[in-house]
Design a protein around this motif. Structure first.
Motif, PDB file in Angstrom:
ATOM      1  N   MET A  96       0.839  -1.105  -0.109  1.00  0.00           N
ATOM      2  CA  MET A  96       0.019   0.032   0.169  1.00  0.00           C
ATOM      3  C   MET A  96       0.876   1.245   0.038  1.00  0.00           C
ATOM      4  O   MET A  96       0.707   2.360  -0.448  1.00  0.00           O
ATOM      5  CB  MET A  96      -0.697   0.139   1.292  1.00  0.00           C
ATOM      6  N   HIS A  97       2.035   1.136   0.817  1.00  0.00           N
ATOM      7  CA  HIS A  97       3.038   2.214   0.557  1.00  0.00           C
ATOM      8  C   HIS A  97       4.202   1.637  -0.325  1.00  0.00           C
ATOM      9  O   HIS A  97       4.629   0.726  -0.335  1.00  0.00           O
ATOM     10  CB  HIS A  97       3.563   2.403   2.031  1.00  0.00           C
ATOM     11  N   GLY A  98       4.062   2.462  -1.426  1.00  0.00           N
ATOM     12  CA  GLY A  98       4.958   1.621  -2.747  1.00  0.00           C
ATOM     13  C   GLY A  98       6.376   1.328  -2.319  1.00  0.00           C
ATOM     14  O   GLY A  98       6.968   0.410  -2.993  1.00  0.00           O
ATOM     15  N   ASN A  99       6.969   1.784  -1.231  1.00  0.00           N
ATOM     16  CA  ASN A  99       8.341   1.682  -1.117  1.00  0.00           C
ATOM     17  C   ASN A  99       8.289   0.660  -0.002  1.00  0.00           C
ATOM     18  O   ASN A  99       9.442   0.402   0.477  1.00  0.00           O
ATOM     19  CB  ASN A  99       9.040   3.008  -0.612  1.00  0.00           C
ATOM     20  N   GLU A 100       7.329   0.038   0.670  1.00  0.00           N
ATOM     21  CA  GLU A 100       7.257  -1.234   1.420  1.00  0.00           C
ATOM     22  C   GLU A 100       6.970  -2.418   0.875  1.00  0.00           C
ATOM     23  O   GLU A 100       5.838  -2.656   0.468  1.00  0.00           O
ATOM     24  CB  GLU A 100       6.487  -0.727   2.472  1.00  0.00           C
ATOM     25  N   VAL A 101       8.057  -3.016   0.338  1.00  0.00           N
ATOM     26  CA  VAL A 101       8.007  -4.042  -0.717  1.00  0.00           C
ATOM     27  C   VAL A 101       7.838  -5.221  -0.115  1.00  0.00           C
ATOM     28  O   VAL A 101       7.660  -6.310  -1.068  1.00  0.00           O
ATOM     29  CB  VAL A 101       9.259  -3.850  -1.541  1.00  0.00           C
ATOM     30  N   GLY A 162       8.279   7.128  -2.722  1.00  0.00           N
ATOM     31  CA  GLY A 162       7.364   6.130  -3.084  1.00  0.00           C
ATOM     32  C   GLY A 162       6.204   5.662  -2.351  1.00  0.00           C
ATOM     33  O   GLY A 162       5.580   4.722  -2.646  1.00  0.00           O
ATOM     34  N   ARG A 163       6.156   6.273  -1.183  1.00  0.00           N
ATOM     35  CA  ARG A 163       5.205   5.928   0.063  1.00  0.00           C
ATOM     36  C   ARG A 163       3.961   6.184  -0.693  1.00  0.00           C
ATOM     37  O   ARG A 163       3.096   5.245  -0.538  1.00  0.00           O
ATOM     38  CB  ARG A 163       5.611   6.546   1.169  1.00  0.00           C
ATOM     39  N   GLN A 164       3.740   7.419  -1.160  1.00  0.00           N
ATOM     40  CA  GLN A 164       2.537   7.921  -1.711  1.00  0.00           C
ATOM     41  C   GLN A 164       2.313   7.148  -2.968  1.00  0.00           C
ATOM     42  O   GLN A 164       2.975   6.526  -3.549  1.00  0.00           O
ATOM     43  CB  GLN A 164       2.547   9.343  -1.595  1.00  0.00           C
ATOM     44  N   LEU A 228      -0.265  -5.405   4.629  1.00  0.00           N
ATOM     45  CA  LEU A 228       0.979  -5.872   4.978  1.00  0.00           C
ATOM     46  C   LEU A 228       1.874  -4.305   4.702  1.00  0.00           C
ATOM     47  O   LEU A 228       2.115  -4.217   3.504  1.00  0.00           O
ATOM     48  CB  LEU A 228       1.676  -7.172   4.297  1.00  0.00           C
ATOM     49  N   HIS A 229       2.653  -4.156   5.693  1.00  0.00           N
ATOM     50  CA  HIS A 229       3.650  -2.884   5.743  1.00  0.00           C
ATOM     51  C   HIS A 229       5.217  -3.539   5.952  1.00  0.00           C
ATOM     52  O   HIS A 229       5.377  -4.519   6.196  1.00  0.00           O
ATOM     53  CB  HIS A 229       3.246  -1.717   6.461  1.00  0.00           C
ATOM     54  N   GLY A 230       5.851  -2.409   5.887  1.00  0.00           N
ATOM     55  CA  GLY A 230       7.337  -2.738   6.627  1.00  0.00           C
ATOM     56  C   GLY A 230       7.984  -1.580   7.215  1.00  0.00           C
ATOM     57  O   GLY A 230       7.493  -0.417   7.232  1.00  0.00           O
TER      58      GLY A 230
HETATM   59 ZN   LIG Z   1       3.464   1.486   5.559  1.00  0.00          ZN
END
Ligand SMILES: [Zn+2]
Length: 476
Positions: A96-101, A162-164, A228-230
Motif C-alpha cells: 500500500m506504501h509503494g516503498n514497503e515492498v 514512493g510511499r504515496q 502488509l507494511h514494512g
Molecule cells: Zn506503511
C-alpha cells in the motif's frame, strides 16, 4: 520436451515467448509490476481449477467505471478457492506504501506456494484453499512502487521515496475517517456502532486506489484481512486513531480481545516479531534496548495515531476484521534478503489465514428461506468469568444466501439473530478455536427466524434456545 514444463504463450502478433515458469522463480530479487502480473497469470494458468484472476474497479464522480491508477496500472487480485455459500472470504493486501515492498513479494511467493502445494497434494495447502476463499493482492500501490524504483530520481529504493501514490497521497490516510464518527456515536450512546458507511453512494471522489479498495471491501463479504507494511516488526490492531481527549492512549475497540488474539496469531508465528530481544534499530534494538512491543503486537493508537486508515475502515464499514502488519525492519531490503523475510513470516502467514475459522458461522432463515444479504444482524454478548453478560457493541450481518460469520475468542457467548418482522432468536455457544482449527471450520450455529406464527411480527419477545439453559437468567 514436456509442454507443461516449458509452457509457451503465443502472443497475438505471432511472437513466441517463454512464459513464467512458477517452479523456477528467483525469489532473491524484487519483481516489477509487469513481472508481478506475469507471475499471478502463470499461477492462474498452472492452477486454473482453484484460482481466478481479476482486478479492481470503481465508479468515479461522473459515474464512469474506472479500473486504473493515475499512472495507468491496475490493482490485480488472485483468488484461491471457490466462492461457495458459507465459505469465509479472506484477503491479503500488500505494498500500500509503494516503498514497503516485502509484503508484495511475500504475497507473490505465497500464491506460488499455495498453487504448487495444492497440485502436489500438500494437506496444508489443500486445507487453506479448500476451506476458505483467499484473495491475494500483492500491490495496492503499483505507482508508488514505480516511483520508489525510478532510476532518474534521487532516493531510489530508500525508506522514503514512493510511499504515496502518483498524486502524492498517502493511501493509508485517504479512507473515510470512521473513527471520528464512532467516537461521536459512542459519546452520544446512540449507535449504530458498525457498518457506518452503509449510506455511501456508488460514486467515489477519492484516490483511484482508495476508491477501488473501498468498493472491494464493501461489495465482498470478507471476514478477515491483513494489510502488509514494512519498517518495523509488529502486528497492529484497531483502533488506529486516538480518541480526541486521549492522544497516545490505548484506544480499544469493542472487539479488543479478539483483535489481540488475531494479532497474536500472526506475531506468534514469527519469532523475530514475537521475541522482544529482536527489536528493529529504530525501536532501540541497535543499542540493546528491548523491543517496545510486547509479544509483537500493539494497539494502533497507542503506537501512533492514524486517521483515515484502511484497517479501521474495514472494521467500521463492513463485516471484515483487519490488522496491519509491519513485516520487518527494512521497508526496501536488498533482494537477497527477501528469502529470509519469507522464512521469518511464512508460519505467521499460515497462522493468520487459519484464523478465518475462529468463532461461529451459519445460515439465518426467515420463515424457512435464507434471508437476503444484510437482512439479518448478529449481536453478541460475552459471558465473563463471574457470569455477567457483557455486550460486544459491534454487529455483523448476513451475506449471500443468509450466511454470516462472526469471529470470536475462546469462551462462552450469547448470540442473537435479528431480522425485521421476526422475534429475535438467542443461542449460547462455547467457543474453542483450537477445535475450530482442527476442523478447518468455524462452529456452525444456524438461526431460524419466524419459524412459527407466534414468532412473526415486530416487537415479539426474543426466543431463547435451550442451549442457554443455566447460562442466562430469564430476561437477561
Ligand atoms: Zn506503511
Amino acid at each position: 520436451m514436456n509442454l507443461s514444463d516449458f509452457s509457451i504463450i503465443i502472443l497475438s502478433f505471432g511472437c513466441v515467448v517463454l512464459a513464467t515458469d512458477i517452479d523456477k522463480i528467483e525469489w532473491g530479487k524484487h519483481h516489477d509490476n509487469k513481472e508481478v502480473f506475469e507471475i499471478l497469470e502463470a499461477v492462474n494458468k498452472r492452477c486454473p481449477d482453484i484460482t481466478s484472476l481479476y482486478h479492481l474497479k470503481y465508479r468515479d464522480t461522473s459515474g464512469n467505471e474506472r479500473d486504473e491508477t493515475p499512472r495507468g496500472n491496475k490493482l490485480h487480485v488472485l483468488a484461491f478457492g471457490t466462492s461457495e455459500p458459507g465459505r469465509p472470504e479472506f484477503k491479503w493486501v500488500g505494498n500500500m506504501h509503494g516503498n514497503e515492498v516485502v509484503g508484495r513479494e511475500l504475497i507473490l511467493r505465497l500464491a506460488v506456494d499455495l498453487c504448487l502445494g495444492h497440485r502436489n497434494g500438500n494437506p496444508l495447502a489443500a486445507s487453506l484453499v479448500g476451506r476458505a476463499r483467499l484473495h491475494l493482492m500483492p500491490s495496492m500501490n503499483p505507482d508508488g512502487w514505480e516511483i520508489a524504483n525510478d532510476p532518474s530520481a534521487p532516493g531510489r529504493r530508500t525508506e522514503v521515496k514512493g510511499r504515496q501514490n502518483a498524486n502524492n497521497v498517502d493511501l493509508n490516510r485517504d479512507f473515510p475517517d470512521l473513527d471520528r464518527r464512532i467516537y461521536e456515536l459512542e459519546r452520544a450512546g446512540t449507535g449504530p456502532f458498525d457498518h457506518l458507511f452503509s449510506n455511501h453512494t456508488e460514486r467515489c471522489g477519492r484516490q483511484p486506489e482508495t476508491c477501488m479498495v473501498m468498493k472491494w471491501i464493501l461489495t465482498n463479504n470478507f471476514v478477515l484481512s491483513a494489510n502488509l507494511h514494512g519498517g518495523d516488526k509488529v502486528a497492529n490492531y484497531p483502533y488506529d486513531e486516538s480518541r480526541p481527549d486521549s492522544p497516545n492512549a490505548y484506544s480499544a475497540s469493542p472487539d479488543d480481545r479478539l483483535f489481540r488474539q488475531l494479532a497474536l496469531a500472526y506475531s506468534s508465528g514469527n519469532p523475530a516479531m514475537y521475541d522482544r530481544r529482536y527489536a528493529c534499530p529504530a525501536e532501540g534494538g541497535a543499542d540493546g534496548r528491548p523491543n517496545p512491543f510486547r509479544r509483537g503486537v500493539t494497539n494502533g493508537a497507542k503506537w501512533y495515531s492514524v486517521a483515515s486508515g484502511m484497517q479501521d475502515f474495514n472494521y467500521l464499514a463492513s463485516n471484515c476484521y483487519e490488522i496491519t502488519v509491519e513485516l520487518g525492519c527494512k521497508k526496501y531490503p536488498p533482494g537477497n534478503e527477501l528469502p529470509r523475510y519469507w522464512e521469518e513470516n511464512r508460519q505467521a502467514l499460515v497462522n493468520y489465514m487459519s484464523a478465518v475459522h475462529f468463532g461461529i458461522k451459519g445460515q439465518v432463515t426467515k420463515a424457512g428461506s435464507p434471508v437476503a444479504k444484510g437482512a439479518a444482524v448478529i449481536t453478541v454478548d460475552r459471558i465473563d468469568t463471574d457470569g455477567s453478560v457483557l455486550p460486544i457493541l459491534h454487529n455483523v450481518n448476513t451475506g449471500a444466501h443468509g450466511y454470516y460469520h462472526r469471529l470470536l475468542t475462546d469462551g462462552p457467548f450469547v448470540v442473537t439473530a435479528n431480522a425485521p418482522g421476526c422475534a429475535p432468536v438467542t443461542k449460547c455457544v462455547m467457543i474453542d478455536n483450537g477445535v475450530n482449527l482442527e476442523r478447518w471450520s468455524a462452529r456452525q450455529v444456524d438461526f431460524h427466524l419466524c419459524a412459527d406464527a407466534a414468532a412473526t411480527g415486530s416487537g415479539k419477545p426474543r426466543q431463547i434456545d435451550s442451549s442457554c439453559e443455566g447460562v442466562l437468567v430469564d430476561g437477561e
